[in-house]
Design an enzyme around this catalytic site. Structure first.
Site, PDB file in Angstrom:
ATOM      1  N   SER A 144       0.507  -1.377   0.391  1.00  0.00           N
ATOM      2  CA  SER A 144      -0.269   0.048   0.049  1.00  0.00           C
ATOM      3  C   SER A 144       0.642   1.553  -0.229  1.00  0.00           C
ATOM      4  CB  SER A 144      -1.012  -0.051   1.008  1.00  0.00           C
ATOM      5  OG  SER A 144      -1.401  -1.115   1.155  1.00  0.00           O
ATOM      6  N   HIS A 165      -1.735  -3.020  -7.747  1.00  0.00           N
ATOM      7  CA  HIS A 165      -1.785  -2.907  -5.930  1.00  0.00           C
ATOM      8  C   HIS A 165      -2.991  -2.902  -6.618  1.00  0.00           C
ATOM      9  CE1 HIS A 165      -3.058   1.218  -2.892  1.00  0.00           C
ATOM     10  NE2 HIS A 165      -2.644  -0.377  -2.332  1.00  0.00           N
ATOM     11  N   GLU A 177      -3.879  -0.608  -9.805  1.00  0.00           N
ATOM     12  CA  GLU A 177      -3.015   0.719  -9.538  1.00  0.00           C
ATOM     13  C   GLU A 177      -1.398  -0.411 -10.266  1.00  0.00           C
ATOM     14  OE1 GLU A 177      -3.564   4.786  -6.948  1.00  0.00           O
ATOM     15  OE2 GLU A 177      -2.454   2.413  -6.533  1.00  0.00           O
ATOM     16  N   ASN A 215      -3.300   6.099  -2.578  1.00  0.00           N
ATOM     17  CA  ASN A 215      -3.088   6.322  -1.201  1.00  0.00           C
ATOM     18  C   ASN A 215      -2.689   7.289  -0.907  1.00  0.00           C
ATOM     19  OD1 ASN A 215      -4.416   3.803  -0.889  1.00  0.00           O
ATOM     20  ND2 ASN A 215      -3.203   2.937  -0.072  1.00  0.00           N
TER      21      ASN A 215
HETATM   22  C1  LIG Z   1      -4.189   6.115   7.062  1.00  0.00           C
HETATM   23  C2  LIG Z   1      -4.486   4.940   5.951  1.00  0.00           C
HETATM   24  C3  LIG Z   1      -5.031   4.054   5.125  1.00  0.00           C
HETATM   25  C4  LIG Z   1      -5.031   3.786   3.884  1.00  0.00           C
HETATM   26  C5  LIG Z   1      -5.440   1.797   3.656  1.00  0.00           C
HETATM   27  C6  LIG Z   1      -5.233   2.140   2.399  1.00  0.00           C
HETATM   28  C7  LIG Z   1      -5.300   0.834   1.918  1.00  0.00           C
HETATM   29  C8  LIG Z   1      -5.367  -0.058   0.436  1.00  0.00           C
HETATM   30  O1  LIG Z   1      -4.082   0.115  -0.112  1.00  0.00           O
HETATM   31  C9  LIG Z   1      -6.206   0.447  -0.619  1.00  0.00           C
HETATM   32  C10 LIG Z   1      -7.680   0.554  -0.555  1.00  0.00           C
HETATM   33  O2  LIG Z   1      -8.183  -1.547  -0.011  1.00  0.00           O
HETATM   34  S1  LIG Z   1      -8.360   1.560   0.311  1.00  0.00           S
HETATM   35  C11 LIG Z   1     -10.012   0.733   0.589  1.00  0.00           C
HETATM   36  C12 LIG Z   1     -10.941   0.720  -0.668  1.00  0.00           C
HETATM   37  N1  LIG Z   1     -11.682  -0.041  -0.749  1.00  0.00           N
HETATM   38  C13 LIG Z   1     -13.311   1.088  -0.207  1.00  0.00           C
HETATM   39  O3  LIG Z   1     -12.935   1.955  -0.143  1.00  0.00           O
HETATM   40  C14 LIG Z   1     -14.076   0.129  -0.190  1.00  0.00           C
HETATM   41  C15 LIG Z   1     -15.814   1.089  -0.024  1.00  0.00           C
HETATM   42  N2  LIG Z   1     -16.514   0.228   0.524  1.00  0.00           N
HETATM   43  C16 LIG Z   1     -17.315  -0.340  -0.398  1.00  0.00           C
HETATM   44  O4  LIG Z   1     -17.079   0.048  -1.390  1.00  0.00           O
HETATM   45  C17 LIG Z   1     -19.201  -0.822  -0.472  1.00  0.00           C
HETATM   46  O5  LIG Z   1     -19.047  -0.445   0.995  1.00  0.00           O
HETATM   47  C18 LIG Z   1     -18.460  -2.586  -0.178  1.00  0.00           C
HETATM   48  C19 LIG Z   1     -18.240  -2.796  -1.801  1.00  0.00           C
HETATM   49  C20 LIG Z   1     -17.681  -3.065   0.250  1.00  0.00           C
HETATM   50  C21 LIG Z   1     -19.876  -3.438   0.209  1.00  0.00           C
HETATM   51  O6  LIG Z   1     -21.079  -2.789  -0.489  1.00  0.00           O
HETATM   52  P1  LIG Z   1     -22.117  -2.228   0.097  1.00  0.00           P
HETATM   53  O7  LIG Z   1     -23.427  -1.961  -0.694  1.00  0.00           O
HETATM   54  O8  LIG Z   1     -21.785  -1.082   0.835  1.00  0.00           O
HETATM   55  O9  LIG Z   1     -22.999  -3.447   0.905  1.00  0.00           O
HETATM   56  P2  LIG Z   1     -22.935  -4.455   1.642  1.00  0.00           P
HETATM   57  O10 LIG Z   1     -24.784  -5.306   1.977  1.00  0.00           O
HETATM   58  O11 LIG Z   1     -21.775  -4.886   2.549  1.00  0.00           O
HETATM   59  O12 LIG Z   1     -23.012  -5.473  -0.025  1.00  0.00           O
HETATM   60  C22 LIG Z   1     -23.527  -5.472  -1.042  1.00  0.00           C
HETATM   61  C23 LIG Z   1     -23.093  -6.371  -2.118  1.00  0.00           C
HETATM   62  O13 LIG Z   1     -21.791  -6.134  -2.380  1.00  0.00           O
HETATM   63  C24 LIG Z   1     -21.146  -7.375  -2.887  1.00  0.00           C
HETATM   64  N3  LIG Z   1     -20.224  -7.958  -1.670  1.00  0.00           N
HETATM   65  C25 LIG Z   1     -19.780  -7.278  -0.655  1.00  0.00           C
HETATM   66  N4  LIG Z   1     -18.899  -7.002  -0.305  1.00  0.00           N
HETATM   67  C26 LIG Z   1     -18.305  -8.590  -1.063  1.00  0.00           C
HETATM   68  C27 LIG Z   1     -17.088  -9.602  -0.919  1.00  0.00           C
HETATM   69  N5  LIG Z   1     -16.300  -9.439   0.173  1.00  0.00           N
HETATM   70  N6  LIG Z   1     -17.208 -10.862  -1.700  1.00  0.00           N
HETATM   71  C28 LIG Z   1     -17.757 -10.864  -2.542  1.00  0.00           C
HETATM   72  N7  LIG Z   1     -19.518  -9.666  -3.043  1.00  0.00           N
HETATM   73  C29 LIG Z   1     -19.198  -9.135  -2.122  1.00  0.00           C
HETATM   74  C30 LIG Z   1     -22.287  -8.981  -2.421  1.00  0.00           C
HETATM   75  O14 LIG Z   1     -22.675  -8.779  -3.639  1.00  0.00           O
HETATM   76  C31 LIG Z   1     -23.541  -7.897  -1.375  1.00  0.00           C
HETATM   77  O15 LIG Z   1     -24.120  -8.364  -1.023  1.00  0.00           O
HETATM   78  P3  LIG Z   1     -24.674  -9.413   0.303  1.00  0.00           P
HETATM   79  O16 LIG Z   1     -26.344  -9.854  -0.465  1.00  0.00           O
HETATM   80  O17 LIG Z   1     -24.639  -8.855   1.267  1.00  0.00           O
HETATM   81  O18 LIG Z   1     -23.599 -10.070  -0.381  1.00  0.00           O
HETATM   82  N1  LIG Z   2      -6.192  -4.433   3.313  1.00  0.00           N
HETATM   83  C1  LIG Z   2      -6.175  -3.417   2.764  1.00  0.00           C
HETATM   84  O1  LIG Z   2      -7.172  -2.587   2.474  1.00  0.00           O
HETATM   85  C2  LIG Z   2      -5.396  -3.191   1.636  1.00  0.00           C
HETATM   86  C3  LIG Z   2      -5.757  -2.399   0.738  1.00  0.00           C
HETATM   87  C4  LIG Z   2      -4.530  -3.076  -0.337  1.00  0.00           C
HETATM   88  C5  LIG Z   2      -3.020  -2.945   0.109  1.00  0.00           C
HETATM   89  N2  LIG Z   2      -3.115  -3.727   1.125  1.00  0.00           N
HETATM   90  C6  LIG Z   2      -0.917  -4.265   1.240  1.00  0.00           C
HETATM   91  O2  LIG Z   2      -1.519  -5.735   0.635  1.00  0.00           O
HETATM   92  C7  LIG Z   2      -0.914  -6.471   1.939  1.00  0.00           C
HETATM   93  C8  LIG Z   2      -1.349  -7.199   3.349  1.00  0.00           C
HETATM   94  O3  LIG Z   2      -2.814  -6.968   3.609  1.00  0.00           O
HETATM   95  P1  LIG Z   2      -3.664  -7.738   4.371  1.00  0.00           P
HETATM   96  O4  LIG Z   2      -4.746  -6.489   4.186  1.00  0.00           O
HETATM   97  O5  LIG Z   2      -4.140  -8.905   3.302  1.00  0.00           O
HETATM   98  O6  LIG Z   2      -2.761  -8.545   5.614  1.00  0.00           O
HETATM   99  P2  LIG Z   2      -3.920  -9.504   6.516  1.00  0.00           P
HETATM  100  O7  LIG Z   2      -3.420  -9.012   7.435  1.00  0.00           O
HETATM  101  O8  LIG Z   2      -5.667  -9.726   6.086  1.00  0.00           O
HETATM  102  O9  LIG Z   2      -2.704 -10.711   5.823  1.00  0.00           O
HETATM  103  C9  LIG Z   2      -1.605 -10.463   5.674  1.00  0.00           C
HETATM  104  C10 LIG Z   2      -1.390 -12.018   5.625  1.00  0.00           C
HETATM  105  O10 LIG Z   2       0.314 -12.278   5.301  1.00  0.00           O
HETATM  106  C11 LIG Z   2       0.493 -13.316   5.895  1.00  0.00           C
HETATM  107  N3  LIG Z   2       1.650 -14.040   6.272  1.00  0.00           N
HETATM  108  C12 LIG Z   2       2.711 -12.435   6.734  1.00  0.00           C
HETATM  109  N4  LIG Z   2       4.084 -13.171   6.789  1.00  0.00           N
HETATM  110  C13 LIG Z   2       4.125 -13.832   5.969  1.00  0.00           C
HETATM  111  C14 LIG Z   2       5.182 -14.405   5.496  1.00  0.00           C
HETATM  112  N5  LIG Z   2       6.677 -14.545   5.268  1.00  0.00           N
HETATM  113  N6  LIG Z   2       5.392 -15.787   4.382  1.00  0.00           N
HETATM  114  C15 LIG Z   2       3.757 -16.118   4.247  1.00  0.00           C
HETATM  115  N7  LIG Z   2       2.359 -15.269   5.030  1.00  0.00           N
HETATM  116  C16 LIG Z   2       2.690 -14.044   5.490  1.00  0.00           C
HETATM  117  C17 LIG Z   2       0.147 -13.224   6.937  1.00  0.00           C
HETATM  118  O11 LIG Z   2      -0.479 -14.844   8.326  1.00  0.00           O
HETATM  119  C18 LIG Z   2      -1.539 -13.530   6.763  1.00  0.00           C
HETATM  120  O12 LIG Z   2      -2.354 -13.954   6.702  1.00  0.00           O
HETATM  121  C19 LIG Z   2       0.392  -5.372   2.670  1.00  0.00           C
HETATM  122  O13 LIG Z   2       1.507  -4.869   2.259  1.00  0.00           O
HETATM  123  C20 LIG Z   2      -1.567  -4.168   2.811  1.00  0.00           C
HETATM  124  O14 LIG Z   2      -0.351  -2.447   2.798  1.00  0.00           O
HETATM  125  C21 LIG Z   2      -4.028  -3.898   2.220  1.00  0.00           C
END
Ligand SMILES: CCCCCCC[C@H](O)CC(=O)SCCNC(=O)CCNC(=O)[C@H](O)C(C)(C)COP(=O)([O-])OP(=O)([O-])OC[C@H]1O[C@@H](n2cnc3c(N)ncnc32)[C@H](O)[C@@H]1OP(=O)([O-])[O-]
Ligand SMILES: NC(=O)c1ccc[n+]([C@@H]2O[C@H](COP(=O)([O-])OP(=O)(O)OC[C@H]3O[C@@H](n4cnc5c(N)ncnc54)[C@H](O)[C@@H]3O)[C@@H](O)[C@H]2O)c1
Length: 309
Positions: A144, A165, A177, A215
């Site tokens: 990330s 990503h 990405e 991000n």
């Molecule tokens: C310090 C800051 C840190 C930043 C971190 C960055 C992390 C990273 O690098 C980047 C990211 O990922 S950033 C993160 C980026 N992500 C975001 O920003 C996500 C934002 N959230 C969303 O887009 C929506 O809330 C969701 C799509 C998660 C859920 O949709 P909803 O409408 O709100 O609510 P719902 O009622 O629950 O679900 C409706 C239906 O969707 C389907 N379905 C859902 N999950 C499923 C799955 N796992 N499997 C299969 N299907 C799945 C399913 O059909 C479900 O119906 P069901 O009848 O219940 O089965």
């Molecule tokens: N959580 C998110 O929304 C998100 C989105 C995009 C990218 N990412 C990135 O993806 C990566 C994983 O995130 P996550 O949320 O799936 O974490 P998570 O904690 O759900 O899963 C990580 C997994 O890796 C396993 N693991 C750790 N060290 C290992 C090793 N040496 N060999 C084999 N397995 C090992 C752990 O047992 C665990 O099951 C991170 O780099 C995170 O930054 C996370």
């Protein structure tokens, strides 16, 4: 020039490598991201080996994939439940699991890592696998926030190394990405781009800059939401409602933090604040640190900013 304003020069390596059609995929890390990527790759006809550190974790990963597939087929095969069940079985047949990455990588076209967000751990993993994977095999990280260049530096295949990503939840989020470093070959980049399209995703091309595109914008927003709450300027509930109803986000920042995992958030912000300590955008949050110290990592542990049953 600070870590966050540096420019990356993109120049493709001249050591020509053929474009790889990715069929066999090893995914290291069966957590929320690795399992999601495995599901989507298997659903699109790829042969997937999912690797994690224990059989118990892998059992949980496969159970999670099955649960998510059921949600997918409920919509996709709404009128044909039998075809839906057949689809699930077919997809699951495309997934095998292993606790030994050394056994999995020799047949891999792509080794994609989704393990803990820690540079040393990722470098150590790829350094070891570099000696075992076939020459044509492409390595990619789902990091990330870490520089792909730094992760790739532990290998001798920097021309065959890039970033992929994905976004959480992988089965639902359309974006990937695709990140090229200055050493990534054009062939590798094209292979990763084509792989993303074969998964049914929309790829965008990114430079190897901190946070890539999403991000770099999302992290400051999420951290500012925490600080706004810490200053006493809004409850988590009100901030979440405000961003959903006022800005059209599907989840508010606290809901999304719990969904992503507070440990992952902390790894990201710790790394960035260390690199750019004077930048207030990346300042630490006491509340986040406290929850992580208490093991409240969000949805995956049953409690984070909110409680889950
Ligand atoms: C310090 C800051 C840190 C930043 C971190 C960055 C992390 C990273 O690098 C980047 C990211 O990922 S950033 C993160 C980026 N992500 C975001 O920003 C996500 C934002 N959230 C969303 O887009 C929506 O809330 C969701 C799509 C998660 C859920 O949709 P909803 O409408 O709100 O609510 P719902 O009622 O629950 O679900 C409706 C239906 O969707 C389907 N379905 C859902 N999950 C499923 C799955 N796992 N499997 C299969 N299907 C799945 C399913 O059909 C479900 O119906 P069901 O009848 O219940 O089965
Ligand atoms: N959580 C998110 O929304 C998100 C989105 C995009 C990218 N990412 C990135 O993806 C990566 C994983 O995130 P996550 O949320 O799936 O974490 P998570 O904690 O759900 O899963 C990580 C997994 O890796 C396993 N693991 C750790 N060290 C290992 C090793 N040496 N060999 C084999 N397995 C090992 C752990 O047992 C665990 O099951 C991170 O780099 C995170 O930054 C996370």
């Amino acid at each position: 020039m600070s870590f966050f304003s540096h420019q990356i020069r993109r120049s493709f390596s001249s050591s020509a490598v053929r474009r790889v059609v990715i069929k066999n995929v090893t995914i290291i890390g069966g957590g929320q991201m690795g399992a999601g990527i495995a599901q989507v790759a298997a659903s699109t006809g790829h042969s997937v080996t999912l690797v994690d550190t224990s059989e118990d974790i892998l059992k949980k990963s496969v159970k999670g994939i099955e649960g998510s597939l059921k949600r997918v087929v409920k919509k996709k095969f709404a009128d044909k439940p039998e075809a839906g069940e057949e689809f699930i079985q077919k997809v699951l047949q495309n997934v095998s699991t292993s606790t030994d990455p050394a056994a999995a990588v020799p047949t891999s076209d792509l080794v994609l890592e989704a393990i803990v967000e820690n540079l040393n751990v990722k470098q150590d993993l790829f350094g070891r696998l570099d000696k075992l994977a076939p020459k044509h095999s492409i390595f990619a990280s789902n990091t990330s926030s870490l520089p792909i260049t730094d992760i790739a530096s532990s290998t001798s295949r920097q021309d065959r190394f890039g970033g992929l990503h994905f976004f959480n939840p992988v089965p639902m989020m359309k974006l990937v990405e695709v990140i090229a470093t200055s050493a990534t070959s054009q062939e590798t980049f094209d292979s990763l781009l084509n792989f993303s399209k074969a998964l049914g995703k929309t790829p965008v091309s990114c430079k190897d800059t901190p946070g890539f595109i999403v991000n770099r914008l999302l992290v400051p927003y999420m951290m500012e939401a925490l600080r706004l709450h810490e200053r006493g300027h809004g409850s988590k509930e009100d901030i979440d409602i405000a961003m959903k109803l006022g800005a059209g986000y599907p989840m508010g920042p606290f809901e999304l933090s719990d969904y992503v995992g507070l440990d992952t958030m902390k790894f990201i912000i710790d790394g960035w604040s260390e690199k750019d300590p004077d930048n207030p955008i990346f300042a630490q949050s006491e509340l986040l640190n406290k929850l992580v110290a208490e093991g409240k990592l969000g949805k995956k542990t049953g409690e984070g900013f909110y409680k889950y049953k």
